[in-house]
Motif scaffolding. Structure first.
Motif, mmCIF file in Angstrom:
data_model
loop_
_atom_site.group_PDB
_atom_site.id
_atom_site.type_symbol
_atom_site.label_atom_id
_atom_site.label_comp_id
_atom_site.label_asym_id
_atom_site.label_seq_id
_atom_site.Cartn_x
_atom_site.Cartn_y
_atom_site.Cartn_z
ATOM 1 N N THR A 91 30.975 85.843 12.245
ATOM 2 C CA THR A 91 30.654 86.564 11.018
ATOM 3 C C THR A 91 31.187 87.984 11.115
ATOM 4 O OG1 THR A 91 28.892 87.320 9.552
ATOM 5 C CG2 THR A 91 28.374 87.238 11.892
ATOM 6 N N THR A 92 31.521 88.542 9.967
ATOM 7 C CA THR A 92 31.905 89.954 9.913
ATOM 8 C C THR A 92 30.737 90.793 9.419
ATOM 9 O OG1 THR A 92 32.786 89.644 7.696
ATOM 10 C CG2 THR A 92 34.343 89.456 9.530
ATOM 11 N N GLY A 93 29.671 90.142 9.007
ATOM 12 C CA GLY A 93 28.484 90.842 8.521
ATOM 13 C C GLY A 93 27.316 90.623 9.456
ATOM 14 N N ALA A 94 26.125 90.763 8.932
ATOM 15 C CA ALA A 94 24.904 90.637 9.722
ATOM 16 C C ALA A 94 24.443 89.186 9.755
ATOM 17 C CB ALA A 94 23.807 91.515 9.132
ATOM 18 N N ILE A 95 23.788 88.817 10.835
ATOM 19 C CA ILE A 95 23.128 87.521 10.943
ATOM 20 C C ILE A 95 21.639 87.796 11.009
ATOM 21 C CG2 ILE A 95 22.762 85.463 12.348
ATOM 22 C CD1 ILE A 95 25.599 85.761 13.353
ATOM 23 N N THR A 96 20.889 87.228 10.089
ATOM 24 C CA THR A 96 19.447 87.387 10.068
ATOM 25 C C THR A 96 18.810 86.040 10.331
ATOM 26 O OG1 THR A 96 19.636 89.162 8.449
ATOM 27 C CG2 THR A 96 17.479 88.111 8.676
ATOM 28 N N ALA A 97 17.904 85.996 11.295
ATOM 29 C CA ALA A 97 17.209 84.753 11.620
ATOM 30 C C ALA A 97 15.729 84.947 11.370
ATOM 31 C CB ALA A 97 17.456 84.358 13.062
ATOM 32 N N ILE A 98 15.153 84.055 10.584
ATOM 33 C CA ILE A 98 13.711 84.036 10.392
ATOM 34 C C ILE A 98 13.220 82.842 11.193
ATOM 35 C CG2 ILE A 98 11.840 83.812 8.715
ATOM 36 C CD1 ILE A 98 13.865 84.926 6.635
ATOM 37 N N GLY A 99 12.588 83.105 12.300
ATOM 38 C CA GLY A 99 12.214 82.036 13.215
ATOM 39 C C GLY A 99 12.896 82.250 14.553
ATOM 40 N N ASN A 100 12.985 81.220 15.336
ATOM 41 C CA ASN A 100 13.524 81.324 16.686
ATOM 42 C C ASN A 100 15.027 81.114 16.711
ATOM 43 O OD1 ASN A 100 10.913 81.646 17.666
ATOM 44 N ND2 ASN A 100 10.622 79.447 17.856
ATOM 45 N N VAL A 101 15.671 81.803 17.635
ATOM 46 C CA VAL A 101 17.092 81.608 17.913
ATOM 47 C C VAL A 101 17.192 81.236 19.380
ATOM 48 C CG1 VAL A 101 19.363 82.675 18.043
ATOM 49 C CG2 VAL A 101 17.808 83.284 16.179
ATOM 50 N N SER A 102 17.744 80.064 19.653
ATOM 51 C CA SER A 102 17.959 79.638 21.035
ATOM 52 C C SER A 102 19.446 79.568 21.274
ATOM 53 C CB SER A 102 17.337 78.253 21.275
ATOM 54 O OG SER A 102 15.947 78.310 21.066
ATOM 55 N N ALA A 103 19.890 80.180 22.372
ATOM 56 C CA ALA A 103 21.323 80.202 22.636
ATOM 57 C C ALA A 103 21.570 80.311 24.127
ATOM 58 C CB ALA A 103 21.970 81.375 21.914
ATOM 59 N N GLY A 104 22.690 79.766 24.556
ATOM 60 C CA GLY A 104 23.107 79.938 25.941
ATOM 61 C C GLY A 104 23.550 81.362 26.180
ATOM 62 N N ASN A 105 24.392 81.884 25.319
ATOM 63 C CA ASN A 105 24.883 83.258 25.409
ATOM 64 C C ASN A 105 24.909 83.856 24.010
ATOM 65 O OD1 ASN A 105 25.648 83.413 28.264
ATOM 66 N ND2 ASN A 105 27.128 81.845 27.705
ATOM 67 N N ILE A 106 24.466 85.083 23.916
ATOM 68 C CA ILE A 106 24.598 85.829 22.668
ATOM 69 C C ILE A 106 25.391 87.079 23.010
ATOM 70 C CG2 ILE A 106 23.415 87.104 20.851
ATOM 71 C CD1 ILE A 106 21.040 85.241 21.204
ATOM 72 N N SER A 107 26.495 87.271 22.312
ATOM 73 C CA SER A 107 27.365 88.406 22.583
ATOM 74 C C SER A 107 27.584 89.160 21.288
ATOM 75 C CB SER A 107 28.702 87.906 23.138
ATOM 76 O OG SER A 107 29.579 88.990 23.308
ATOM 77 N N THR A 108 27.493 90.479 21.345
ATOM 78 C CA THR A 108 27.731 91.284 20.159
ATOM 79 C C THR A 108 28.497 92.539 20.543
ATOM 80 O OG1 THR A 108 26.731 92.456 18.301
ATOM 81 C CG2 THR A 108 25.478 92.439 20.345
ATOM 82 N N THR A 109 29.384 92.955 19.664
ATOM 83 C CA THR A 109 30.061 94.237 19.851
ATOM 84 C C THR A 109 29.430 95.290 18.953
ATOM 85 O OG1 THR A 109 31.702 93.638 18.193
ATOM 86 C CG2 THR A 109 32.253 93.177 20.487
ATOM 87 N N GLY A 110 28.487 94.879 18.149
ATOM 88 C CA GLY A 110 27.801 95.789 17.246
ATOM 89 C C GLY A 110 26.362 95.984 17.681
ATOM 90 N N LEU A 111 25.536 96.348 16.746
ATOM 91 C CA LEU A 111 24.135 96.635 16.989
ATOM 92 C C LEU A 111 23.319 95.359 16.843
ATOM 93 C CD1 LEU A 111 21.896 98.807 17.334
ATOM 94 C CD2 LEU A 111 21.855 98.973 14.854
ATOM 95 N N ALA A 112 22.386 95.132 17.775
ATOM 96 C CA ALA A 112 21.475 93.994 17.681
ATOM 97 C C ALA A 112 20.062 94.532 17.509
ATOM 98 C CB ALA A 112 21.570 93.129 18.928
ATOM 99 N N ASN A 113 19.446 94.278 16.353
ATOM 100 C CA ASN A 113 18.060 94.670 16.117
ATOM 101 C C ASN A 113 17.187 93.484 16.440
ATOM 102 O OD1 ASN A 113 18.446 97.330 15.105
ATOM 103 N ND2 ASN A 113 19.226 96.437 13.215
ATOM 104 N N VAL A 114 16.324 93.641 17.435
ATOM 105 C CA VAL A 114 15.499 92.536 17.901
ATOM 106 C C VAL A 114 14.038 92.952 17.790
ATOM 107 C CG1 VAL A 114 14.964 91.036 19.850
ATOM 108 C CG2 VAL A 114 17.315 91.816 19.492
ATOM 109 N N GLN A 115 13.227 92.171 17.079
ATOM 110 C CA GLN A 115 11.804 92.459 16.947
ATOM 111 C C GLN A 115 11.040 92.051 18.193
ATOM 112 O OE1 GLN A 115 10.427 94.062 14.344
ATOM 113 N NE2 GLN A 115 12.477 94.280 13.528
ATOM 114 N N SER A 116 11.396 90.921 18.764
ATOM 115 C CA SER A 116 10.717 90.416 19.952
ATOM 116 C C SER A 116 11.743 89.668 20.785
ATOM 117 C CB SER A 116 9.582 89.476 19.524
ATOM 118 O OG SER A 116 8.973 88.909 20.664
ATOM 119 N N LEU A 117 11.689 89.847 22.110
ATOM 120 C CA LEU A 117 12.688 89.232 22.978
ATOM 121 C C LEU A 117 11.990 88.598 24.165
ATOM 122 C CD1 LEU A 117 15.677 88.814 23.806
ATOM 123 C CD2 LEU A 117 15.549 91.021 24.958
ATOM 124 N N TYR A 118 12.262 87.326 24.378
ATOM 125 C CA TYR A 118 11.782 86.625 25.559
ATOM 126 C C TYR A 118 12.998 86.255 26.389
ATOM 127 C CZ TYR A 118 10.308 82.835 28.564
ATOM 128 O OH TYR A 118 10.091 82.033 29.651
#
Length: 142
Positions: A91-118
């Motif tokens: 994506t060239t824009g923002a990704i918004t997730a309502i609920g859980n995101v499960s991933a092997g790797n998450i990589s960003t070159t921009g800003l990541a706003n995270v409300q809660s992180l496990y």
């Protein structure tokens, strides 16, 4: 011979010339093609249309089965309800997730706003600037 033919059925007519209008109240059957310069309109009632290559702009599309494609481009919001397994997401824009995101790797070159992180037993590798606002609760070594 001239005038109006009054017999209803004429099975041996092979040509009628140019018609300015034709009305049919029953089925029109052909073994050849139907061509029209002014367009053909109406409702297509056969279920499968394999040779349609373009449909123009749709204001709405409802799909009850799977959508398969090499590339899907969405210019506004993409909403996925339920399970979504994506092999890749760019994506060239923002990704918004309502609920859980499960991933092997998450990589960003921009800003990541995270409300809660496990972070599971694999740990977290964070390179670069990290800003934390609020409390840090640590159990174990820090």
């Amino acid at each position: 011979m001239s005038g109006t033919l009054l017999t209803a059925s004429q099975p041996n007519i092979t040509s009628v010339g140019n018609l300015t209008s034709l009305s049919a109240s029953g089925t029109i059957q052909t073994t050849g093609m139907i061509y029209g310069n002014g367009g053909i309109s109406g409702t297509l009632v056969t279920a499968s249309q394999t040779n349609i290559t373009s449909v123009g702009t749709l204001t709405s599309l409802a799909v009850t089965g799977n959508i398969s494609g090499a590339n899907v481009t969405v210019s506004n919001d993409l909403t996925v309800a339920g399970q979504s397994n994506l092999a890749g997401l760019r994506t060239t824009g923002a990704i918004t997730a309502i609920g859980n995101v499960s991933a092997g790797n998450i990589s960003t070159t921009g800003l990541a706003n995270v409300q809660s992180l496990y972070v599971g037993s694999g740990g977290a590798n964070i390179n670069g600037y990290t800003k934390i606002t609020g409390n840090i609760d640590v159990t174990g070594n820090f």
